[in-house]
Design a protein around this motif. Structure first.
Motif, PDB file in Angstrom:
ATOM      1  N   ILE A   1       0.857  -1.196   0.000  1.00  0.00           N
ATOM      2  CA  ILE A   1       0.000   0.000   0.000  1.00  0.00           C
ATOM      3  C   ILE A   1       0.886   1.237   0.000  1.00  0.00           C
ATOM      4  N   THR A   2       0.633   2.131  -0.946  1.00  0.00           N
ATOM      5  CA  THR A   2       1.441   3.352  -1.047  1.00  0.00           C
ATOM      6  C   THR A   2       0.538   4.573  -1.048  1.00  0.00           C
ATOM      7  N   LEU A   3       1.118   5.674  -0.615  1.00  0.00           N
ATOM      8  CA  LEU A   3       0.441   6.977  -0.646  1.00  0.00           C
ATOM      9  C   LEU A   3       1.443   7.964  -1.233  1.00  0.00           C
ATOM     10  N   ASP A   4       1.064   8.570  -2.347  1.00  0.00           N
ATOM     11  CA  ASP A   4       1.980   9.510  -3.033  1.00  0.00           C
ATOM     12  C   ASP A   4       3.369   8.887  -3.219  1.00  0.00           C
ATOM     13  N   ASP A   5       3.408   7.671  -3.714  1.00  0.00           N
ATOM     14  CA  ASP A   5       4.657   6.942  -4.001  1.00  0.00           C
ATOM     15  C   ASP A   5       5.465   6.577  -2.750  1.00  0.00           C
TER      16      ASP A   5
END
Length: 210
Positions: free
Chosen positions: A14-18
């Motif tokens: 899971i990623t957020l803004d890379d």
């Protein structure tokens, strides 16, 4: 009634803004507890949201969630067979204690009144059926929330720091009750917490998120 369910988390990322928040590969057998630990903001709640099916679209998630070998990743939350227990018991204030338990039962359940009575007895609250949930202690509310979850016949359980708001002396007792019940029901369980005592009492594999 004891089904042997198993939960598999395959290549979850899971990623957020890379920025990668969570990377996880794990298998949880019937009655086992996998504990995912980490400080606030480490992605614990994000992981739970992904598993339960309500992850915000701001996140990018890859990987698959398998329950008893079936890929449930594309399923909406209500079709996943996951039971959730949160920090707050989230009992319905407009329903009695018995009404809250009845709500947990699948709609077509026979003998609802009798099953609710048995459930109250199992958690030591025999005469509490007509009570307003607001009149219960923290420990009693937590027991009702646990029993409501079990009555809903989940295939796996997600625990979101459900012991963190209980008094210290109640925590150990409540952990024993929860883990014993889930073990007896053969339910694979994922616990997220930052409390090492939770992990110790859970007694299973522990994964630390940085």
């Amino acid at each position: 009634m004891n089904h042997r369910h198993h939960l598999e988390l395959r290549h979850i990322r899971i990623t957020l803004d890379d920025h990668c928040l969570v990377e996880l590969d794990a298998r949880v057998g019937p009655g086992e507890v996998l504990t995912v630990m980490g400080p606030s903001g480490s992605g614990k709640s994000t992981l739970l949201a992904f598993l339960a099916g309500f992850l915000s679209e701001a996140f990018d998630a890859t990987g698959r969630v398998l329950l008893d070998g079936q890929d449930i990743t594309p399923f909406p939350p209500e079709k996943r067979g996951m039971g959730l227990l949160f920090q707050d018991p989230l009992l319905f204030p407009h329903l009695s204690v018995a009404g809250n338990l009845r709500f947990g039962l699948p709609p077509a359940s026979p003998d609802k009144a009798e099953r609710v009575e048995q459930a109250l007895a199992q958690i030591g609250l025999e005469s509490f059926g007509d009570r307003d949930p607001d009149t219960l202690s923290g420990g009693q509310k937590a027991r009702v929330a646990l029993m409501r979850l079990l009555l809903s016949n989940p295939c796996a359980v997600l625990l979101d720091e459900p012991f963190s708001k209980l008094d210290t002396h109640l925590r150990h007792e409540m952990r024993q009750l929860v883990f014993d019940r889930l073990h007896d029901a053969g339910l694979p369980t994922l616990l997220v917490t930052h409390d090492h005592d939770d992990a110790r009492d859970a007694g299973g594999q522990v994964i630390e998120l940085s």
